[in-house]
Design a protein around this motif. Sequence first.
Motif, PDB file in Angstrom:
ATOM      1  N   GLY A  47      65.549 111.299 110.982  1.00  0.00           N
ATOM      2  CA  GLY A  47      66.348 111.290 109.768  1.00  0.00           C
ATOM      3  C   GLY A  47      67.330 110.133 109.781  1.00  0.00           C
ATOM      4  O   GLY A  47      67.799 109.701 110.847  1.00  0.00           O
ATOM      5  N   TYR A  48      67.659 109.634 108.575  1.00  0.00           N
ATOM      6  CA  TYR A  48      68.537 108.479 108.453  1.00  0.00           C
ATOM      7  C   TYR A  48      69.507 108.668 107.289  1.00  0.00           C
ATOM      8  O   TYR A  48      69.150 109.241 106.244  1.00  0.00           O
ATOM      9  CB  TYR A  48      67.718 107.203 108.203  1.00  0.00           C
ATOM     10  N   PHE A  49      70.718 108.173 107.476  1.00  0.00           N
ATOM     11  CA  PHE A  49      71.672 108.068 106.380  1.00  0.00           C
ATOM     12  C   PHE A  49      71.422 106.719 105.714  1.00  0.00           C
ATOM     13  O   PHE A  49      71.600 105.661 106.334  1.00  0.00           O
ATOM     14  CB  PHE A  49      73.104 108.158 106.897  1.00  0.00           C
ATOM     15  N   LEU A  50      71.006 106.766 104.455  1.00  0.00           N
ATOM     16  CA  LEU A  50      70.634 105.561 103.724  1.00  0.00           C
ATOM     17  C   LEU A  50      71.619 105.325 102.589  1.00  0.00           C
ATOM     18  O   LEU A  50      71.758 106.171 101.692  1.00  0.00           O
ATOM     19  CB  LEU A  50      69.212 105.707 103.176  1.00  0.00           C
ATOM     20  N   LYS A  82      64.061 110.959 105.315  1.00  0.00           N
ATOM     21  CA  LYS A  82      63.377 111.684 106.379  1.00  0.00           C
ATOM     22  C   LYS A  82      61.989 111.101 106.609  1.00  0.00           C
ATOM     23  O   LYS A  82      61.211 110.935 105.667  1.00  0.00           O
ATOM     24  CB  LYS A  82      63.268 113.166 106.021  1.00  0.00           C
ATOM     25  N   HIS A  83      61.725 110.775 107.863  1.00  0.00           N
ATOM     26  CA  HIS A  83      60.400 110.309 108.268  1.00  0.00           C
ATOM     27  C   HIS A  83      59.675 111.494 108.891  1.00  0.00           C
ATOM     28  O   HIS A  83      60.038 111.964 109.975  1.00  0.00           O
ATOM     29  CB  HIS A  83      60.540 109.157 109.262  1.00  0.00           C
ATOM     30  N   HIS A  84      58.654 111.995 108.213  1.00  0.00           N
ATOM     31  CA  HIS A  84      57.871 113.138 108.695  1.00  0.00           C
ATOM     32  C   HIS A  84      56.766 112.612 109.602  1.00  0.00           C
ATOM     33  O   HIS A  84      55.824 111.950 109.145  1.00  0.00           O
ATOM     34  CB  HIS A  84      57.286 113.915 107.519  1.00  0.00           C
ATOM     35  N   LEU A  85      56.864 112.946 110.880  1.00  0.00           N
ATOM     36  CA  LEU A  85      55.986 112.319 111.859  1.00  0.00           C
ATOM     37  C   LEU A  85      54.548 112.811 111.806  1.00  0.00           C
ATOM     38  O   LEU A  85      53.621 112.062 112.101  1.00  0.00           O
ATOM     39  CB  LEU A  85      56.548 112.537 113.273  1.00  0.00           C
ATOM     40  N   GLY A  99      59.468 110.875  93.014  1.00  0.00           N
ATOM     41  CA  GLY A  99      59.214 109.464  92.773  1.00  0.00           C
ATOM     42  C   GLY A  99      58.618 109.198  91.399  1.00  0.00           C
ATOM     43  O   GLY A  99      58.289 110.124  90.648  1.00  0.00           O
ATOM     44  N   THR A 100      58.455 107.933  91.099  1.00  0.00           N
ATOM     45  CA  THR A 100      57.907 107.559  89.792  1.00  0.00           C
ATOM     46  C   THR A 100      56.462 108.005  89.626  1.00  0.00           C
ATOM     47  O   THR A 100      55.966 108.125  88.498  1.00  0.00           O
ATOM     48  CB  THR A 100      57.980 106.033  89.616  1.00  0.00           C
ATOM     49  N   ASP A 101      55.771 108.272  90.741  1.00  0.00           N
ATOM     50  CA  ASP A 101      54.386 108.739  90.667  1.00  0.00           C
ATOM     51  C   ASP A 101      54.293 110.251  90.599  1.00  0.00           C
ATOM     52  O   ASP A 101      53.192 110.817  90.639  1.00  0.00           O
ATOM     53  CB  ASP A 101      53.583 108.215  91.858  1.00  0.00           C
ATOM     54  N   GLY A 102      55.456 110.937  90.530  1.00  0.00           N
ATOM     55  CA  GLY A 102      55.468 112.390  90.444  1.00  0.00           C
ATOM     56  C   GLY A 102      55.409 113.091  91.779  1.00  0.00           C
ATOM     57  O   GLY A 102      55.460 114.326  91.838  1.00  0.00           O
ATOM     58  N   ARG A 103      55.307 112.316  92.868  1.00  0.00           N
ATOM     59  CA  ARG A 103      55.244 112.933  94.192  1.00  0.00           C
ATOM     60  C   ARG A 103      56.628 112.981  94.826  1.00  0.00           C
ATOM     61  O   ARG A 103      57.515 112.188  94.483  1.00  0.00           O
ATOM     62  CB  ARG A 103      54.278 112.171  95.102  1.00  0.00           C
ATOM     63  N   THR A 104      56.782 113.879  95.795  1.00  0.00           N
ATOM     64  CA  THR A 104      58.076 114.042  96.469  1.00  0.00           C
ATOM     65  C   THR A 104      58.086 113.402  97.847  1.00  0.00           C
ATOM     66  O   THR A 104      59.044 113.574  98.594  1.00  0.00           O
ATOM     67  CB  THR A 104      58.419 115.537  96.597  1.00  0.00           C
ATOM     68  N   PHE A 105      57.044 112.691  98.196  1.00  0.00           N
ATOM     69  CA  PHE A 105      57.044 111.905  99.427  1.00  0.00           C
ATOM     70  C   PHE A 105      56.314 110.598  99.165  1.00  0.00           C
ATOM     71  O   PHE A 105      55.508 110.478  98.230  1.00  0.00           O
ATOM     72  CB  PHE A 105      56.405 112.668 100.601  1.00  0.00           C
ATOM     73  N   THR A 106      56.629 109.615  99.984  1.00  0.00           N
ATOM     74  CA  THR A 106      56.056 108.280  99.841  1.00  0.00           C
ATOM     75  C   THR A 106      55.388 107.887 101.145  1.00  0.00           C
ATOM     76  O   THR A 106      55.938 108.136 102.221  1.00  0.00           O
ATOM     77  CB  THR A 106      57.151 107.261  99.484  1.00  0.00           C
ATOM     78  N   VAL A 107      54.225 107.292 101.061  1.00  0.00           N
ATOM     79  CA  VAL A 107      53.492 106.857 102.246  1.00  0.00           C
ATOM     80  C   VAL A 107      53.525 105.331 102.304  1.00  0.00           C
ATOM     81  O   VAL A 107      53.078 104.650 101.369  1.00  0.00           O
ATOM     82  CB  VAL A 107      52.034 107.353 102.230  1.00  0.00           C
ATOM     83  N   TYR A 149      57.477 109.463 104.154  1.00  0.00           N
ATOM     84  CA  TYR A 149      58.913 109.535 103.972  1.00  0.00           C
ATOM     85  C   TYR A 149      59.260 110.430 102.780  1.00  0.00           C
ATOM     86  O   TYR A 149      58.520 110.480 101.786  1.00  0.00           O
ATOM     87  CB  TYR A 149      59.498 108.151 103.701  1.00  0.00           C
ATOM     88  N   ALA A 150      60.410 111.096 102.888  1.00  0.00           N
ATOM     89  CA  ALA A 150      60.960 111.841 101.757  1.00  0.00           C
ATOM     90  C   ALA A 150      62.427 111.446 101.609  1.00  0.00           C
ATOM     91  O   ALA A 150      63.138 111.247 102.598  1.00  0.00           O
ATOM     92  CB  ALA A 150      60.840 113.346 101.974  1.00  0.00           C
ATOM     93  N   LEU A 151      62.877 111.334 100.372  1.00  0.00           N
ATOM     94  CA  LEU A 151      64.240 110.914 100.062  1.00  0.00           C
ATOM     95  C   LEU A 151      64.987 112.098  99.458  1.00  0.00           C
ATOM     96  O   LEU A 151      64.543 112.682  98.465  1.00  0.00           O
ATOM     97  CB  LEU A 151      64.200 109.752  99.066  1.00  0.00           C
ATOM     98  N   HIS A 152      66.116 112.446 100.082  1.00  0.00           N
ATOM     99  CA  HIS A 152      66.922 113.567  99.605  1.00  0.00           C
ATOM    100  C   HIS A 152      68.317 113.081  99.227  1.00  0.00           C
ATOM    101  O   HIS A 152      68.846 112.170  99.880  1.00  0.00           O
ATOM    102  CB  HIS A 152      67.082 114.629 100.705  1.00  0.00           C
ATOM    103  N   PRO A 153      68.953 113.675  98.238  1.00  0.00           N
ATOM    104  CA  PRO A 153      70.365 113.372  97.992  1.00  0.00           C
ATOM    105  C   PRO A 153      71.191 113.691  99.246  1.00  0.00           C
ATOM    106  O   PRO A 153      70.916 114.675  99.940  1.00  0.00           O
ATOM    107  CB  PRO A 153      70.743 114.303  96.835  1.00  0.00           C
TER     108      PRO A 153
END
Length: 347
Positions: free
Chosen positions: A45-48, A58-61, A91-99, A105-109
């Motif tokens: 996890g990272y503070f971005l 969050k990087h889901h391994l 995301g703009t593609d309607g998904r909640t994670f990005t590859v 990866y997932a981006l959370h507030p």
Amino acid sequence: MLRSSVVRSAATPDRDTLGSLLRHYDGAGAPLSCEPVAEGLLNHGYFLATTRGRYFLKHHLDGDRAALTRQHRATRRLAGCGLPVVPPVTGTDGRTFTVLDGRHYALHPWRTGRHLSGTALTVGQSRRLGGLLGRVHTTLEQVMADEPAPPRPPGTDTAADPERTFETIDELLALARGARPRTSFDELAEHRLLERRALLERQAHRRPAPGAEPPAGWVHGDFHPLNVLYRGTEPGAIVDWDRLGVHPRAEEAVRAAAIFFVRPCGTLDLSKVAAYAAAYRSVCGAGADELAAAVHRVWWERLNDFWMLTWRYRLGDLRTDPQFPAAAALAVWWTREFPAVRRAFTG
């Protein structure tokens, strides 16, 4: 305990990767800084910080897309029911994670707050914590009614076999005795392993017998102090839903209490446990018999479990070493005070 899969090493995403990732989200801005979050044993996890806000990245391994989709759908539904949960950004593609480059990866507030152990909680806060977990379980039952349960790993329904535990003890003893340079931790590990072997020899007849499947339902799967973020005196966010699954619910309640309310000396604060458990039973409708059976199963699990020493001696991972003294002492104390612990959970 804070039991999870051992994480693989991974570098902090570079600016190009972060820029590519943020372009998948409307209004997320450009990256300014990205710092690892120190706490937590599963995933990275990272503070971005960006030009438009602050996020938890969050990087889901494991990259299990079905599990990620299920987790994110659950958190959105729970948040919609008013529970303190932080769903990922869509995301703009309607998904909640990005590859990106094969990494998920997932981006959370970002949510500010602090983690509080049971020693920092009042009896009233302990009661509210038990009620919160009860609400999590009952709400998950509602919002996940249309979700097929993921397969459970083989052997999860069978109580640990002490004969196999003795083999593990012997292996870990050899590793602890052979450690160089020898430290006070190695001496403590040897003492606790010998102690546990003698204890198991005396308690082997109390292995939970095979029988009816305990009441199961959707659970958080890893409910402990590092996954509950407090804002002031109340929980502001329940995080890290990676182990969401269908398991005996009362066992999650017992495991969580054994982490929240363990003192550094390895005893449980039973007054807080009793308040927590009473609220949990009231909210989710669990009966005393269900909690008593869960106490028995989790106690037995603790007697046969050496995951922290396995991390240290087999995997060379020392991150859980600070937890070991209290956890090892708790197994012994719990055995001695078993009736009192059961009463605290059953009322």
